[in-house]
Scaffold this motif. Structure first.
Motif, PDB file in Angstrom:
ATOM      1  N   GLY A   1       0.823  -1.208   0.000  1.00  0.00           N
ATOM      2  CA  GLY A   1       0.000   0.000   0.000  1.00  0.00           C
ATOM      3  C   GLY A   1       0.853   1.253   0.000  1.00  0.00           C
ATOM      4  O   GLY A   1       0.636   2.178  -0.792  1.00  0.00           O
ATOM      5  N   ALA A   2       1.859   1.284   0.884  1.00  0.00           N
ATOM      6  CA  ALA A   2       2.758   2.446   0.950  1.00  0.00           C
ATOM      7  C   ALA A   2       3.561   2.576  -0.341  1.00  0.00           C
ATOM      8  O   ALA A   2       3.769   3.683  -0.849  1.00  0.00           O
ATOM      9  CB  ALA A   2       3.681   2.323   2.154  1.00  0.00           C
ATOM     10  N   GLN A   3       3.991   1.452  -0.890  1.00  0.00           N
ATOM     11  CA  GLN A   3       4.760   1.471  -2.133  1.00  0.00           C
ATOM     12  C   GLN A   3       3.943   2.093  -3.269  1.00  0.00           C
ATOM     13  O   GLN A   3       4.441   2.948  -4.007  1.00  0.00           O
ATOM     14  CB  GLN A   3       5.183   0.050  -2.504  1.00  0.00           C
ATOM     15  CG  GLN A   3       5.914  -0.072  -3.818  1.00  0.00           C
ATOM     16  CD  GLN A   3       6.158  -1.519  -4.216  1.00  0.00           C
ATOM     17  OE1 GLN A   3       5.962  -2.448  -3.442  1.00  0.00           O
ATOM     18  NE2 GLN A   3       6.578  -1.715  -5.443  1.00  0.00           N
ATOM     19  N   LEU A   4       2.684   1.673  -3.393  1.00  0.00           N
ATOM     20  CA  LEU A   4       1.838   2.210  -4.468  1.00  0.00           C
ATOM     21  C   LEU A   4       1.499   3.675  -4.240  1.00  0.00           C
ATOM     22  O   LEU A   4       1.487   4.476  -5.184  1.00  0.00           O
ATOM     23  CB  LEU A   4       0.569   1.369  -4.601  1.00  0.00           C
ATOM     24  CG  LEU A   4       0.784  -0.071  -5.094  1.00  0.00           C
ATOM     25  CD1 LEU A   4      -0.522  -0.858  -5.019  1.00  0.00           C
ATOM     26  CD2 LEU A   4       1.377  -0.086  -6.496  1.00  0.00           C
ATOM     27  N   GLN A   5       1.239   4.050  -2.991  1.00  0.00           N
ATOM     28  CA  GLN A   5       0.947   5.452  -2.700  1.00  0.00           C
ATOM     29  C   GLN A   5       2.175   6.324  -2.967  1.00  0.00           C
ATOM     30  O   GLN A   5       2.064   7.393  -3.580  1.00  0.00           O
ATOM     31  CB  GLN A   5       0.463   5.622  -1.262  1.00  0.00           C
ATOM     32  CG  GLN A   5       0.007   7.041  -0.965  1.00  0.00           C
ATOM     33  CD  GLN A   5      -0.578   7.182   0.427  1.00  0.00           C
ATOM     34  OE1 GLN A   5      -0.288   6.396   1.336  1.00  0.00           O
ATOM     35  NE2 GLN A   5      -1.402   8.198   0.613  1.00  0.00           N
ATOM     36  N   ASP A   6       3.342   5.873  -2.532  1.00  0.00           N
ATOM     37  CA  ASP A   6       4.583   6.624  -2.790  1.00  0.00           C
ATOM     38  C   ASP A   6       4.831   6.768  -4.288  1.00  0.00           C
ATOM     39  O   ASP A   6       5.277   7.812  -4.752  1.00  0.00           O
ATOM     40  CB  ASP A   6       5.782   5.942  -2.125  1.00  0.00           C
ATOM     41  CG  ASP A   6       5.763   6.045  -0.610  1.00  0.00           C
ATOM     42  OD1 ASP A   6       4.975   6.849  -0.058  1.00  0.00           O
ATOM     43  OD2 ASP A   6       6.539   5.299   0.035  1.00  0.00           O
ATOM     44  N   TYR A   7       4.536   5.719  -5.039  1.00  0.00           N
ATOM     45  CA  TYR A   7       4.705   5.790  -6.490  1.00  0.00           C
ATOM     46  C   TYR A   7       3.824   6.891  -7.083  1.00  0.00           C
ATOM     47  O   TYR A   7       4.276   7.696  -7.895  1.00  0.00           O
ATOM     48  CB  TYR A   7       4.398   4.438  -7.160  1.00  0.00           C
ATOM     49  CG  TYR A   7       4.580   4.521  -8.648  1.00  0.00           C
ATOM     50  CD1 TYR A   7       5.846   4.428  -9.208  1.00  0.00           C
ATOM     51  CD2 TYR A   7       3.501   4.768  -9.494  1.00  0.00           C
ATOM     52  CE1 TYR A   7       6.034   4.564 -10.577  1.00  0.00           C
ATOM     53  CE2 TYR A   7       3.678   4.906 -10.852  1.00  0.00           C
ATOM     54  CZ  TYR A   7       4.949   4.802 -11.397  1.00  0.00           C
ATOM     55  OH  TYR A   7       5.128   4.951 -12.742  1.00  0.00           O
TER      56      TYR A   7
END
Length: 169
Positions: free
Chosen positions: A15-21
Motif C-alpha cells: 500500500g505504501a509502495q503504491l501510494q509513494d509511487y
C-alpha cells in the motif's frame, strides 16, 4: 453532509509502495488517498446517517467470508477515463459480490461505470505520465488476505481517513 467511501485497504508494504509511487509520479492528491480497492465510490451521506451506514456495512460483512486478493500487472480505462491501475487478478468475484451487497439500503448507489475492482496508480495526469505508470508497474505482483474493509470519510485538509473498520466473517 459527509462524503464517504468504502474500500479495501492495500496492506503495507505494498500500500505504501503504491501510494509513494503515485506521489513520485506527480499526482498531488495521492498523499491524501491511501492505496485501496474501491467498494463504494465517494458519495454523500447525511451526518446523522453514519451510524445507519456502519450498521449496514457490518450486516453485509457478517455474511461475507475473508478472501485472498492477488494484484498483478497494470491496466487502464483510457480512452474512457484517464486512469492507470494495478489489476485485481484473483478476488474479483468476491469484491463484486461484496460491493453489490454494500450498494443496497442506506448507500444505494448507481455507479457511473460498471464495477471493476482495481487499485488506481495514476489518475488525470498527462498522457506520457499515464504511459509511464502503465510501464513502470507492469511487473507489480502481491497477494494478501482481505479480512476487513473500511468506511472512509473525506476531510478537506487530511484527505480520506478510515473512520470505521468492518471485519469480514
Amino acid at each position: 453532509m459527509s462524503t464517504i467511501g468504502v474500500s479495501i485497504a492495500v496492506p503495507d508494504p505494498w500500500g505504501a509502495q503504491l501510494q509513494d509511487y503515485r506521489v513520485q509520479l506527480g499526482d498531488s492528491s495521492a498523499r491524501q488517498i491511501p492505496s485501496h480497492i474501491t467498494l463504494i465510490p465517494p458519495c454523500e451521506v447525511a451526518d446523522g446517517e453514519i451510524d445507519t451506514v456502519v450498521a449496514h456495512l457490518e450486516r453485509t460483512a457478517s455474511a461475507t467470508a475473508a478472501f485472498s486478493v492477488h494484484l498483478r500487472g497494470t491496466g487502464t480505462f483510457r480512452p474512457v477515463s484517464p486512469v492507470v491501475f494495478v489489476n485485481v487478478v484473483a478476488g474479483i468475484s468476491e469484491c463484486e459480490v461484496l460491493a453489490d451487497g454494500l450498494r443496497q439500503g442506506p448507500i444505494e448507489d448507481a455507479p457511473r461505470f460498471p464495477y471493476h475492482p482495481h487499485v488506481t496508480i495514476a489518475h488525470e495526469l498527462d498522457e506520457p505520465l499515464l504511459d509511464r505508470a502503465f510501464s513502470d508497474l507492469a511487473d507489480f505482483d502481491c497477494v494478501f488476505e482481505v479480512t476487513e474493509f473500511h468506511l472512509y470519510e473525506h476531510d478537506a485538509a487530511e484527505g480520506w481517513r478510515p473512520t470505521h473498520t468492518v471485519l469480514l466473517q
